[in-house]
Design a protein around this motif. Structure first.
Motif, mmCIF file in Angstrom:
data_model
loop_
_atom_site.group_PDB
_atom_site.id
_atom_site.type_symbol
_atom_site.label_atom_id
_atom_site.label_comp_id
_atom_site.label_asym_id
_atom_site.label_seq_id
_atom_site.Cartn_x
_atom_site.Cartn_y
_atom_site.Cartn_z
ATOM 1 N N SER A 12 -8.597 15.107 0.506
ATOM 2 C CA SER A 12 -8.019 13.843 0.075
ATOM 3 C C SER A 12 -9.021 12.712 0.182
ATOM 4 O O SER A 12 -9.808 12.654 1.131
ATOM 5 C CB SER A 12 -6.800 13.513 0.949
ATOM 6 N N ALA A 13 -8.973 11.782 -0.776
ATOM 7 C CA ALA A 13 -9.711 10.534 -0.611
ATOM 8 C C ALA A 13 -9.044 9.654 0.439
ATOM 9 O O ALA A 13 -9.680 8.791 1.033
ATOM 10 C CB ALA A 13 -9.803 9.787 -1.939
ATOM 11 N N ALA A 14 -7.740 9.875 0.663
ATOM 12 C CA ALA A 14 -6.971 9.155 1.690
ATOM 13 C C ALA A 14 -7.174 7.647 1.567
ATOM 14 O O ALA A 14 -7.331 6.939 2.563
ATOM 15 C CB ALA A 14 -7.349 9.650 3.082
ATOM 16 N N ALA A 15 -7.123 7.133 0.341
ATOM 17 C CA ALA A 15 -7.628 5.788 0.068
ATOM 18 C C ALA A 15 -6.593 4.814 -0.467
ATOM 19 O O ALA A 15 -6.960 3.711 -0.869
ATOM 20 C CB ALA A 15 -8.774 5.888 -0.939
ATOM 21 N N THR A 16 -5.311 5.171 -0.476
ATOM 22 C CA THR A 16 -4.334 4.324 -1.156
ATOM 23 C C THR A 16 -3.508 3.470 -0.215
ATOM 24 O O THR A 16 -3.288 2.293 -0.464
ATOM 25 C CB THR A 16 -3.399 5.180 -2.033
ATOM 26 N N ASN A 17 -3.024 4.043 0.869
ATOM 27 C CA ASN A 17 -2.108 3.304 1.746
ATOM 28 C C ASN A 17 -2.276 3.808 3.166
ATOM 29 O O ASN A 17 -2.871 4.868 3.410
ATOM 30 C CB ASN A 17 -0.659 3.503 1.270
#
Length: 445
Positions: free
Chosen positions: A97-102
């Motif tokens: 995951s980029a784990a980058a949204t929230n």
């Protein structure tokens, strides 16, 4: 700073390292009830990396610790997933995951979210702990926009896929254990970034932006003129989802809120993209020729009313401002609300970036201009201690200042958008996506 792609330039130019700053300077007076952590997520590609799409940049968390009227620290950390190490996500590796949204806090865990993947848990100091699959009960992706019911503490979320089953709905109890999951019938391969709950219903969105192999930006979705906007309504008590077709095509990225009115109609409010505004925004997101000056081009606030008695959906505009990243007082999630907050982008008579407060009953818009070269982020509402009105509270937002190469965390009065305090951060923070306020109440020091 000017780079090849808009999503890694100017306000969005990534930072190249991780730092920690302590005892930050505060202008004004921080409200004494602001004891907690403000965390914000966003895409921050590593040096030398140029992703094909804004949404594919590696995730970086930024945090500010407030306590007893002081700003104790700022720190930023990449979420250390396999994606950060260069492992590509091809659609099946849910841990990559980029784990980058929230970033949210639920069931005692801080979770960094990206909708195509599993959540990644981080610590209260933003250090990566590892992938979180709810004790093995989550075997598919998790939306980056779960909804916590303010009355029960339950977390409602979904997983979507371009392949059947297209949509699965989940509920986790207040402790963080998944207690319900079910496939939602009637959905299609739409890009479903957000959804809504009311006290009685779960509200899903199928838009004209659907899975398409011909899109090669790394996010394989495109607008299709033959696909309508559909709103799916599922009883929270369980049962069949009924899909209602809206009167005109539209795409929704983010939802402000939904509620059930006294006539049993479902009322949904959100920024709306038509085909032109969606495709112009997409140009910015991928950096294709002809992109504009901001990631939101022409999205305006709308209301949809679904009447189960007639099967009809009506839609109305709530204003002409170009708005995105809506937020509310989350104590009103699923219930009737009056005030929404958002970023107002250049356009519709505005030349710069603003924070806007919208009174959705009267149509009044209160604007705060942030000044030349300054861009605010999503406004996170924090209730004031002892407050009784819906807008008794504060808005937290990080402002990026390109000219000064600096950023600050603003604390605004949610009533009139006046500045209560500003925390000077030790670096410019790139413009980001979503964040959260996690109060100390119930947490260890």
């Amino acid at each position: 700073m000017s780079l090849a792609k808009p999503y890694i330039s100017d306000h969005f130019a990534p930072v190249t390292d991780e730092i920690t700053g302590r005892d930050l300077k505060v202008r004004g007076t921080l409200p004494p009830e602001l004891n907690g952590r403000y965390f914000r997520n966003g895409h921050n590609p590593k040096p030398g990396v140029t992703p094909t799409h804004w949404f594919r940049g590696e995730g970086m968390l930024h945090g500010v610790r407030l306590r007893d009227g002081r700003a104790e620290w700022y720190r930023n950390r990449w979420v250390r997933t396999p994606f950060l190490d260069g492992v590509p996500f091809t659609g099946t590796e849910l841990e990559v995951s980029a784990a980058a949204t929230n970033i949210i806090f639920h069931g005692g865990r801080y979770l960094a979210l990206q909708e195509a993947n599993l959540p990644w848990e981080v610590s209260a100091d933003l250090e990566t702990i590892g992938v979180h699959d709810f004790g093995g009960k989550l075997t598919s992706s998790m939306t980056a926009h779960p909804k916590e019911d303010p009355r029960t503490g339950e977390l409602h979320f979904f997983s979507y896929s371009p392949f059947a089953p297209f949509l699965t709905y989940y509920v986790a109890d207040a402790s963080g254990a998944i207690v319900r999951s079910e496939v939602v019938d009637g959905s299609g391969p739409s890009l479903m970034h957000d959804f809504a709950i009311t006290r009685e219903h779960v509200v899903f969105i199928n838009s004209p932006v659907v899975f398409d192999h011909a899109e090669h930006s790394g996010i394989p979705y495109r607008w299709h003129d033959d696909v309508p906007l559909r709103i799916g309504v599922m009883p929270r008590s369980g049962g069949r989802t009924t899909w209602y077709e809206a009167p005109e095509q539209a795409a929704l990225l983010h939802v402000a809120n939904a509620h059930t009115d006294p006539r049993g109609r479902i009322v949904l409010e959100a920024p709306r993209f038509d085909r032109s505004s969606w495709e112009n925004s997409w140009k910015w997101w991928v950096g294709s020729p002809g992109y504009g000056t901001s990631p939101a081009a022409g999205s305006t606030f709308h209301r949809w009313v679904v009447d189960p008695a007639t099967g009809k959906v009506t839609a109305e505009s709530l204003g002409d401002l170009v708005t995105e990243f809506p937020s509310i007082n989350e104590a009103r999630t699923g219930s009737d609300h009056r005030y929404s907050y958002a970023i107002a982008f250049p356009g519709a008579g505005l030349s710069g970036y603003h924070t806007v407060k919208m009174d959705t009953r009267t149509g009044r818009e209160t604007l705060l201009a942030h000044g030349e070269g300054r861009m605010p982020g999503e406004a996170v509402f924090v209730p004031a201690e002892g407050g009784s009105a819906e807008d008794d509270g504060y808005l937290l937002t990080i402002v990026s200042d390109v000219a000064a190469d600096a950023s600050e965390l603003l604390v605004l009065d949610a009533g009139d958008l006046s500045t209560v305090a500003a925390v000077e951060l030790p670096r410019r923070v790139p413009a980001g996506i979503h964040g959260d306020w996690i109060p100390d109440t119930g947490l260890p020091a």
